[in-house]
Design a protein around this motif. Structure first.
Motif, PDB file in Angstrom:
ATOM      1  N   ARG A  11       0.905   4.170  -2.939  1.00 39.80           N
ATOM      2  CA  ARG A  11       0.724   5.606  -2.681  1.00 39.80           C
ATOM      3  C   ARG A  11       1.844   6.431  -3.314  1.00 39.80           C
ATOM      4  O   ARG A  11       1.591   7.500  -3.891  1.00 39.80           O
ATOM      5  CB  ARG A  11       0.681   5.869  -1.167  1.00 39.80           C
ATOM      6  CG  ARG A  11      -0.605   5.444  -0.495  1.00 39.80           C
ATOM      7  CD  ARG A  11      -0.741   6.073   0.884  1.00 39.80           C
ATOM      8  NE  ARG A  11       0.386   5.743   1.749  1.00 39.80           N
ATOM      9  CZ  ARG A  11       0.449   4.660   2.520  1.00 39.80           C
ATOM     10  NH1 ARG A  11      -0.563   3.787   2.525  1.00 39.80           N
ATOM     11  NH2 ARG A  11       1.493   4.437   3.301  1.00 39.80           N
TER      12      ARG A  11
ATOM     13  N   ARG B 191       0.100   5.343 -13.029  1.00 41.27           N
ATOM     14  CA  ARG B 191      -1.177   4.727 -12.636  1.00 41.27           C
ATOM     15  C   ARG B 191      -1.653   3.707 -13.670  1.00 41.27           C
ATOM     16  O   ARG B 191      -2.210   2.660 -13.313  1.00 41.27           O
ATOM     17  CB  ARG B 191      -2.225   5.816 -12.413  1.00 41.27           C
ATOM     18  CG  ARG B 191      -1.985   6.611 -11.150  1.00 41.27           C
ATOM     19  CD  ARG B 191      -3.130   7.541 -10.819  1.00 41.27           C
ATOM     20  NE  ARG B 191      -2.917   8.176  -9.521  1.00 41.27           N
ATOM     21  CZ  ARG B 191      -3.797   8.945  -8.905  1.00 41.27           C
ATOM     22  NH1 ARG B 191      -4.978   9.187  -9.476  1.00 41.27           N
ATOM     23  NH2 ARG B 191      -3.523   9.488  -7.732  1.00 41.27           N
TER      24      ARG B 191
ATOM     25  N   ASN C 296       1.276   8.602  -7.238  1.00 37.40           N
ATOM     26  CA  ASN C 296       1.290  10.067  -7.132  1.00 37.40           C
ATOM     27  C   ASN C 296       2.643  10.661  -7.521  1.00 37.40           C
ATOM     28  O   ASN C 296       2.951  11.803  -7.167  1.00 37.40           O
ATOM     29  CB  ASN C 296       0.930  10.485  -5.702  1.00 37.40           C
ATOM     30  CG  ASN C 296      -0.484  10.089  -5.322  1.00 37.40           C
ATOM     31  OD1 ASN C 296      -1.454  10.699  -5.758  1.00 37.40           O
ATOM     32  ND2 ASN C 296      -0.609   9.043  -4.513  1.00 37.40           N
TER      33      ASN C 296
ATOM     34  N   SER D  64       0.835  -1.209   0.000  1.00 37.93           N
ATOM     35  CA  SER D  64       0.000   0.000   0.000  1.00 37.93           C
ATOM     36  C   SER D  64       0.868   1.256   0.000  1.00 37.93           C
ATOM     37  O   SER D  64       0.555   2.245  -0.671  1.00 37.93           O
ATOM     38  CB  SER D  64      -0.926   0.012   1.219  1.00 37.93           C
ATOM     39  OG  SER D  64      -1.850  -1.056   1.156  1.00 37.93           O
ATOM     40  N   ARG D  65       1.949   1.198   0.734  1.00 38.67           N
ATOM     41  CA  ARG D  65       2.868   2.335   0.768  1.00 38.67           C
ATOM     42  C   ARG D  65       3.480   2.567  -0.611  1.00 38.67           C
ATOM     43  O   ARG D  65       3.582   3.709  -1.070  1.00 38.67           O
ATOM     44  CB  ARG D  65       3.952   2.054   1.801  1.00 38.67           C
ATOM     45  CG  ARG D  65       4.936   3.198   2.016  1.00 38.67           C
ATOM     46  CD  ARG D  65       6.020   2.747   2.967  1.00 38.67           C
ATOM     47  NE  ARG D  65       6.946   3.805   3.286  1.00 38.67           N
ATOM     48  CZ  ARG D  65       8.136   3.593   3.837  1.00 38.67           C
ATOM     49  NH1 ARG D  65       8.506   2.363   4.136  1.00 38.67           N
ATOM     50  NH2 ARG D  65       8.944   4.595   4.107  1.00 38.67           N
TER      51      ARG D  65
END
Length: 392
Positions: free
Chosen positions: A75, A360, A79, A71-72
């Motif tokens: 993120r 993304r 971005n 998850s880190r």
């Protein structure tokens, strides 16, 4: 997690490729989705090269909670902006450009001997210094959650591929032809060395030598995982099988610098993995024909090793070409000047396009491709896979 035997440890190999490493994050996100919440890393051995080294280190630091580690990473990569990796402002680009011009025009008369590079990575250094915690890495090893982390870089003086590793006390260094495994206390300098794309980023000094991108001269990318005790491996590649194989045609225009640079980077990042996998497949087939007791009697240290490869189902160069306008204006001007903004220069862009829309899409592609192979992934993690592979 107790330390597993060599026959049951699963190794994870994260290859190089600059911004293409966002694809790895998508694959990892799918694997995390397949595991229980709060589960430790299913990969006791983690090996990273180039941008894959940055992802590998992040996973190793949080080996106690795989989903949280992934998850880190999501993120960060979802971005990303170029300015977080290298200076993309006018002053930063002008500085490195002036460096090139002065060094070449002075013919060495100015006494400058430092290497030429296109982009200043000082923002990435600061980012890594804020996130890399050497004490936490050793704590994961001491707790048995991580058997080894390996970071590979290429020595400019020794001409050797050096895999710096930190791991369990019983692990021993190794030496093969132009390949070395060296125990080290891993730090930011190793990550910068492994990801220093030649001519694009500055070389990084580690101990007594300057190093560049680990994908250079890495003729056996799977080897470090096997030396460090993995009995089966998951490899996350970054090239679609049919990528860069257009029909042969007559070309009238001279290739641009961007096209040549993209071709060189493809050779550095993409070719050695495919060759290594083919070699491992041949060895696996060979040892399957030889009784195990014959191998042991003759002292032949070969064993069958399952290898599962997950690679993009689409051409990443084409994806990069669609997102080229996401670059900051200064970089668009720079890349336009060397022909990298043309569709034919998309290969170079695919390594340097650290921008949110592109990253993304690669994350989404990696997630999709991994979920398509969920059964194979689970079989590998549970030791039930019979994919292609071999021993080192």
């Amino acid at each position: 997690m107790d330390r597993a035997t060599a026959d049951t440890r699963t190794g994870l190999i994260l290859t190089g490729g600059g911004a293409r490493a966002a694809y790895q994050v998508g694959v990892l996100r799918a694997i995390a989705r397949l595991l229980p919440r709060g589960a430790p890393s299913p990969f006791p051995v983690i090996c990273g090269t180039s941008a894959g080294a940055l992802n590998a280190a992040s996973l190793a630091l949080e080996a106690d909670d795989f989903r949280h580690a992934v998850s880190r990473l999501v993120r960060i990569w979802a971005n990303f902006r170029s300015e977080q990796v290298f200076r993309s402002d006018v002053a930063g680009i002008a500085r490195t450009g002036a460096h090139w011009l002065l060094t070449m025009m002075s013919a060495g008369l100015l006494g400058r001997s430092d290497a030429l590079y296109l982009l200043d990575r000082s923002p990435l250094r600061r980012l890594m210094e804020n996130h890399f915690d050497a004490r936490r890495l050793q704590a994961q090893i001491d707790a048995g959650r991580l058997h080894a982390l390996s970071i590979t870089a290429s020595g400019y003086a020794s001409h050797e591929s050096v895999s710096f590793f930190q791991g369990a006390a019983e692990l021993a260094p190794w030496r093969r032809s132009r390949r070395v495994g060296c125990r080290a206390q891993l730090g930011v300098e190793h990550l910068l060395a492994s990801s220093a794309i030649p001519f694009v980023f500055a070389p990084q000094r580690v101990n007594r030598e300057y190093f560049g991108d680990g994908s250079m001269r890495q003729i056996a990318p799977i080897s470090p995982a096997l030396h460090l005790g993995a009995g089966r491996v998951l490899v996350i590649g970054n090239r679609h099988r049919d990528e860069h194989l257009p029909p042969r045609m007559r070309v009238t225009e001279y290739p641009t610098l961007g096209e040549i640079a993209g071709h060189v980077l493809n050779s550095i990042f993409l070719d050695s993995l495919e060759s290594d996998i083919e070699r491992l497949q041949r060895i696996n087939r060979t040892i399957s024909l030889i009784p195990r007791h014959r191998l042991e009697e003759n002292g032949i240290p070969l064993r069958h090793v399952d290898v599962l490869v997950i690679a993009p189902s689409r051409d990443i160069g084409e994806i990069a070409a669609r997102h080229r306008t996401a670059l900051p204006r200064t970089l668009r001007l720079l890349f336009r000047g060397i022909g990298a903004m043309r569709p034919s220069g998309a290969s170079l862009l695919s390594y340097l396009l650290f921008e949110k829309p592109y990253c993304r899409e690669l994350i989404a592609l990696g997630f999709h491709d991994a979920m398509q192979q969920r059964d194979h992934i689970l079989a590998l993690l549970h030791g039930q896979s019979q994919q292609s592979g071999s021993g080192d």
